[in-house]
Write a protein that holds these residues in place. Structure first.
Motif, PDB file in Angstrom:
ATOM      1  N   ASP A 176      44.242  43.089  46.800  1.00  0.00           N
ATOM      2  CA  ASP A 176      44.085  43.447  45.381  1.00  0.00           C
ATOM      3  C   ASP A 176      43.120  42.517  44.662  1.00  0.00           C
ATOM      4  N   SER A 177      43.258  41.219  44.862  1.00  0.00           N
ATOM      5  CA  SER A 177      42.443  40.267  44.115  1.00  0.00           C
ATOM      6  C   SER A 177      40.981  40.264  44.562  1.00  0.00           C
ATOM      7  N   ILE A 178      40.691  40.873  45.700  1.00  0.00           N
ATOM      8  CA  ILE A 178      39.305  40.926  46.187  1.00  0.00           C
ATOM      9  C   ILE A 178      38.770  42.354  46.107  1.00  0.00           C
ATOM     10  N   ASP A 179      39.288  43.237  46.957  1.00  0.00           N
ATOM     11  CA  ASP A 179      38.744  44.597  47.053  1.00  0.00           C
ATOM     12  C   ASP A 179      39.011  45.440  45.808  1.00  0.00           C
ATOM     13  N   LEU A 180      40.248  45.408  45.309  1.00  0.00           N
ATOM     14  CA  LEU A 180      40.571  46.191  44.117  1.00  0.00           C
ATOM     15  C   LEU A 180      39.775  45.691  42.920  1.00  0.00           C
ATOM     16  N   LYS A 181      39.718  44.377  42.747  1.00  0.00           N
ATOM     17  CA  LYS A 181      38.957  43.801  41.635  1.00  0.00           C
ATOM     18  C   LYS A 181      37.469  44.151  41.752  1.00  0.00           C
ATOM     19  N   ASN A 182      36.916  44.072  42.962  1.00  0.00           N
ATOM     20  CA  ASN A 182      35.504  44.426  43.156  1.00  0.00           C
ATOM     21  C   ASN A 182      35.253  45.892  42.816  1.00  0.00           C
ATOM     22  N   TYR A 183      36.141  46.778  43.239  1.00  0.00           N
ATOM     23  CA  TYR A 183      35.989  48.206  42.941  1.00  0.00           C
ATOM     24  C   TYR A 183      36.040  48.454  41.428  1.00  0.00           C
ATOM     25  N   ILE A 184      37.005  47.859  40.761  1.00  0.00           N
ATOM     26  CA  ILE A 184      37.153  48.026  39.306  1.00  0.00           C
ATOM     27  C   ILE A 184      35.895  47.558  38.585  1.00  0.00           C
ATOM     28  N   ASN A 185      35.346  46.416  38.979  1.00  0.00           N
ATOM     29  CA  ASN A 185      34.155  45.891  38.312  1.00  0.00           C
ATOM     30  C   ASN A 185      32.892  46.657  38.677  1.00  0.00           C
ATOM     31  N   ARG A 186      32.783  47.128  39.899  1.00  0.00           N
ATOM     32  CA  ARG A 186      31.610  47.901  40.310  1.00  0.00           C
ATOM     33  C   ARG A 186      31.581  49.269  39.626  1.00  0.00           C
ATOM     34  N   GLU A 187      32.758  49.920  39.551  1.00  0.00           N
ATOM     35  CA  GLU A 187      32.853  51.271  38.994  1.00  0.00           C
ATOM     36  C   GLU A 187      33.207  51.289  37.508  1.00  0.00           C
ATOM     37  N   ARG A 188      33.524  50.115  36.945  1.00  0.00           N
ATOM     38  CA  ARG A 188      33.908  49.977  35.529  1.00  0.00           C
ATOM     39  C   ARG A 188      35.119  50.841  35.184  1.00  0.00           C
ATOM     40  N   CYS A 189      36.137  50.778  36.015  1.00  0.00           N
ATOM     41  CA  CYS A 189      37.368  51.552  35.808  1.00  0.00           C
ATOM     42  C   CYS A 189      38.198  50.951  34.687  1.00  0.00           C
ATOM     43  N   MET A 190      38.764  51.794  33.874  1.00  0.00           N
ATOM     44  CA  MET A 190      39.691  51.379  32.821  1.00  0.00           C
ATOM     45  C   MET A 190      41.080  51.835  33.231  1.00  0.00           C
ATOM     46  N   LEU A 191      41.945  50.869  33.547  1.00  0.00           N
ATOM     47  CA  LEU A 191      43.284  51.169  34.045  1.00  0.00           C
ATOM     48  C   LEU A 191      44.377  50.599  33.149  1.00  0.00           C
ATOM     49  N   GLY A 192      44.015  50.182  31.960  1.00  0.00           N
ATOM     50  CA  GLY A 192      44.967  49.540  31.059  1.00  0.00           C
ATOM     51  C   GLY A 192      44.453  48.154  30.712  1.00  0.00           C
ATOM     52  N   PHE A 193      45.260  47.413  29.976  1.00  0.00           N
ATOM     53  CA  PHE A 193      44.835  46.094  29.500  1.00  0.00           C
ATOM     54  C   PHE A 193      45.726  44.989  30.016  1.00  0.00           C
ATOM     55  N   GLU A 194      45.131  43.809  30.071  1.00  0.00           N
ATOM     56  CA  GLU A 194      45.866  42.581  30.309  1.00  0.00           C
ATOM     57  C   GLU A 194      45.433  41.602  29.221  1.00  0.00           C
ATOM     58  N   LEU A 195      46.252  40.598  28.988  1.00  0.00           N
ATOM     59  CA  LEU A 195      45.940  39.600  27.973  1.00  0.00           C
ATOM     60  C   LEU A 195      44.736  38.785  28.404  1.00  0.00           C
ATOM     61  N   GLU A 196      43.804  38.570  27.512  1.00  0.00           N
ATOM     62  CA  GLU A 196      42.673  37.686  27.774  1.00  0.00           C
ATOM     63  C   GLU A 196      43.082  36.295  27.326  1.00  0.00           C
ATOM     64  N   SER A 197      43.132  35.360  28.255  1.00  0.00           N
ATOM     65  CA  SER A 197      43.617  34.018  27.921  1.00  0.00           C
ATOM     66  C   SER A 197      42.532  33.140  27.302  1.00  0.00           C
ATOM     67  N   ASP A 198      41.258  33.427  27.563  1.00  0.00           N
ATOM     68  CA  ASP A 198      40.166  32.641  27.005  1.00  0.00           C
ATOM     69  C   ASP A 198      39.812  33.195  25.628  1.00  0.00           C
ATOM     70  N   THR A 199      40.179  32.477  24.591  1.00  0.00           N
ATOM     71  CA  THR A 199      39.922  32.942  23.224  1.00  0.00           C
ATOM     72  C   THR A 199      38.766  32.180  22.576  1.00  0.00           C
ATOM     73  N   SER A 200      37.913  31.558  23.399  1.00  0.00           N
ATOM     74  CA  SER A 200      36.755  30.857  22.847  1.00  0.00           C
ATOM     75  C   SER A 200      35.776  31.875  22.259  1.00  0.00           C
ATOM     76  N   ASP A 201      34.687  31.386  21.721  1.00  0.00           N
ATOM     77  CA  ASP A 201      33.690  32.252  21.085  1.00  0.00           C
ATOM     78  C   ASP A 201      33.271  33.379  22.026  1.00  0.00           C
ATOM     79  N   LEU A 202      33.503  34.596  21.614  1.00  0.00           N
ATOM     80  CA  LEU A 202      33.225  35.756  22.457  1.00  0.00           C
ATOM     81  C   LEU A 202      31.738  35.986  22.675  1.00  0.00           C
TER      82      LEU A 202
END
Length: 165
Positions: A33-59
């Motif tokens: 999941d942390s390698i292949d699934l993440k790569n697929y999601i980022n390559r295809e720009r899939c939207m599967l829901g949200f997770e909290l973004e922990s980095d709240t520095s200047d966007l």
């Protein structure tokens, strides 16, 4: 809309393929999941829901920041693109597809705009800096962050999609 189904053995993404709904688009063992699934999601720009973004520095401080898409609701979701001031980069089709995926998700999940359903959904996440502001990112995404700001009044709360290379 795409759906992620996770069993103990594998992760499967279902969605539309060649006009047919609910087709299997991707499958991998859970241990990848942390390698292949993440790569697929980022390559295809899939939207599967949200997770909290922990980095709240200047966007906008990141070197790979391209700009943001500001959304509002008036019968349906509308938006406008704002380029980064320092550099105007051409947005390619896949970057725009990722924004479209997020907007489509919002339209399906919140077809009446920002109301108590959005507030109820966002209450699952800690706020970001002030009481009614939430910074989320699409699940496993490295290219988008979404700011929900619910301080502006009835039914019309700004949503901003920050886009990164």
């Amino acid at each position: 809309m795409k759906d992620l189904i996770q069993t103990q053995k594998c992760s499967i993404i279902y969605g539309e393929f060649k006009g047919k709904e609910n087709q299997e688009l991707f499958r991998c063992p859970r241990e990848l999941d942390s390698i292949d699934l993440k790569n697929y999601i980022n390559r295809e720009r899939c939207m599967l829901g949200f997770e909290l973004e922990s980095d709240t520095s200047d966007l906008k401080a990141s070197n790979n920041y391209l700009g943001y898409y500001r959304l509002y609701f008036s019968g349906r979701w509308y938006g406008r693109w704002f380029d980064h001031e320092d550099q105007i980069k051409k947005l390619d089709e896949i970057v725009c597809h990722g924004v479209d995926e997020i907007v489509d998700w919002l339209g399906e999940r919140f077809p009446k705009g920002c109301n108590w359903e959005v507030e109820d959904y966002l209450n699952k996440f800690p706020n970001c800096g002030c009481e009614h502001r939430y910074l989320l990112k699409p699940l496993m995404s490295e290219h988008y962050k979404v700011m929900f700001d619910t301080t502006y009044g009835n039914g019309d709360y700004p949503v901003r999609i920050y886009v990164y290379e």
